[in-house]
Design an enzyme around this catalytic site. Structure first.
Site, PDB file in Angstrom:
ATOM      1  N   ILE A 181       2.404   3.269  -5.424  1.00 44.45           N
ATOM      2  CA  ILE A 181       1.820   2.744  -6.498  1.00 44.45           C
ATOM      3  C   ILE A 181       0.502   2.004  -6.016  1.00 44.45           C
ATOM      4  CG2 ILE A 181       2.198   0.781  -8.323  1.00 44.45           C
ATOM      5  CD1 ILE A 181       4.650   1.790  -8.432  1.00 44.45           C
ATOM      6  N   GLY A 182       0.783   0.957  -5.209  1.00 46.88           N
ATOM      7  CA  GLY A 182      -0.405   0.146  -4.498  1.00 46.88           C
ATOM      8  C   GLY A 182      -1.492   1.045  -3.978  1.00 46.88           C
TER       9      GLY A 182
ATOM     10  N   ALA B 149       0.876  -1.297  -0.050  1.00 48.57           N
ATOM     11  CA  ALA B 149       0.115  -0.109   0.119  1.00 48.57           C
ATOM     12  C   ALA B 149       0.813   1.274   0.015  1.00 48.57           C
ATOM     13  CB  ALA B 149      -0.817   0.002   0.994  1.00 48.57           C
ATOM     14  N   GLY B 150       1.799   1.312  -0.681  1.00 46.70           N
ATOM     15  CA  GLY B 150       2.631   2.332  -0.868  1.00 46.70           C
ATOM     16  C   GLY B 150       2.178   3.376  -1.703  1.00 46.70           C
TER      17      GLY B 150
ATOM     18  N   LYS C 125      11.487   1.455 -19.902  1.00 45.18           N
ATOM     19  CA  LYS C 125      11.405   2.319 -18.561  1.00 45.18           C
ATOM     20  C   LYS C 125      12.612   2.201 -17.824  1.00 45.18           C
ATOM     21  CE  LYS C 125       9.004   2.733 -14.357  1.00 45.18           C
ATOM     22  NZ  LYS C 125       8.140   2.331 -13.384  1.00 45.18           N
TER      23      LYS C 125
END
Length: 361
Positions: free
Chosen positions: A27-28, A24-25, A219
């Site tokens: 991106i999450g 849950a950073g 990327k």
């Protein structure tokens, strides 16, 4: 090459897939918030402060669409049952532990989508090339990741989400959300189309690719020329790609990465000057590695740097400029860690009048 299983070709895609966002950073948190706001059935696997904050207040996301807050089930245990899709959102060095933690939610038909930077552990898996099955030691030294799932349970993913977790459960993203998805064997599939559609419905711009490894290298050009350097000089994307003083350095690193990509069989349609201008236009964005450095967290140097050096050595491509920047980054990270250790040891040191310092037991 891992053969196309019947279920991947013919299994009906669930009308309301169960989705887990693991991690849950930045991106999450962005994925969970956007999917939840779109009405998808999403659960979050998170630990510690992130788990507690999401449990109390949900996930708050501020992006170009405005601000949204979504309440989602969250736990640090794999207690939500088998999922249809698991987005694995962590730094590459944390991926083995993350996937092991959510393993009970991954069934034989669960689709696992690793949202990571750098060279992925699956790079030589599932494409039938001459190096099929060869590990990338820098990112999977013991083969733990390669042994977890067969290739047909993985979907390749390249993420362009410049998000930052301001606090547990609070994320800000100042640029459009983009993701590239592709089957490891390059084939088209119904699940690829369906995952792309559900992400698009959630406000994420999605492109599917028949050559996902080319997109990984595209990327990587940005990751490797910006992340380590941002730690060394404390610079934003606008600084790194816009400052005339850095142009020769960044150009040299770009050329080195492109040569390795070419020797690995990648085809990259990238004009360096156009790329530099676009990256600078993103503004004062702090790279994820710089954010980690400032927070005292581990740096993603293995996947972004060491893996590329490993492949360069296989193909005898010199990377002197890149090696130097990576060495400087490691030196700075080590000094940071050493300073942190000294600070902890000095917590029992108290200043007294006259400038003297007394050790307190």
């Amino acid at each position: 090459m891992d053969e196309l299983p019947d279920w991947r070709a013919s299994r009906p895609w669930p009308a309301a897939p169960k989705i887990c966002v693991a991690g849950a950073g930045g991106i999450g948190g962005t994925l969970a918030a956007r999917l939840g706001a779109a009405g998808r059935e999403v659960v979050v696997h998170a630990r510690g402060a992130s788990r507690d904050a999401i449990r109390r207040n949900g996930i708050e996301l501020a992006d170009l669409s405005g601000s949204v807050r979504v309440d989602v089930p969250v736990s640090d245990r794999a207690e939500f049952g088998v999922q249809d899709i698991v987005f694995a959102c962590s730094k590459s060095h944390a991926m083995p532990a993350l996937l092991e933690a959510v393993a009970p939610m991954i069934g034989p038909e669960t689709l696992v989508i690793p949202a990571i930077n750098g060279v992925p552990w699956w790079y030589f898996i599932g494409n039938g090339g001459r190096e099929e099955g060869r590990p990338v030691r820098a990112v999977d030294p013991e083969g733990r990741l390669a042994a977890m799932f067969p290739a047909h349970q993985l979907l390749g993913c390249v993420v362009y989400i410049t998000a930052e977790a301001l606090a547990p459960g609070r994320v800000v993203a100042r640029n459009p959300h983009r993701m590239i998805l592709g089957e490891l064997d390059g084939r088209s599939s119904e699940r690829l189309r369906q995952v792309g559609a559900l992400l698009s419905d959630a406000g994420i711009h999605v492109r599917t690719s028949p050559r996902i490894r080319d997109d990984v290298w595209t990327k990587l050009v940005g990751n490797l020329t910006s992340n380590p350097l941002s730690v060394v000089i404390g610079a934003t994307l606008q600084d790194i790609y816009g400052a005339a003083e850095l142009r020769e350095l960044v150009s040299a690193m770009t050329d080195e990465v492109l040569r390795v990509a070419e020797r690995c069989g990648a085809t990259i349609d990238l004009d360096p000057e156009t790329f530099f201008a676009h990256a600078a236009s993103l503004g004062a964005v702090r790279t994820s590695m710089l954010q980690d450095y400032e927070k005292g967290q581990g740096l993603e140097l293995a996947a972004i740097g060491d893996a590329v050096l490993e492949l360069a050595e296989r193909h005898r491509v010199p990377m002197p400029t890149t090696r130097t920047i990576l060495a400087l980054t490691r030196f700075r990270a080590a000094r940071r860690d050493d300073s942190t250790t000294r600070f902890i040891k000095d917590e029992h040191v108290e200043s007294v009048p006259g400038g003297r310092r007394l050790y307190q037991p």
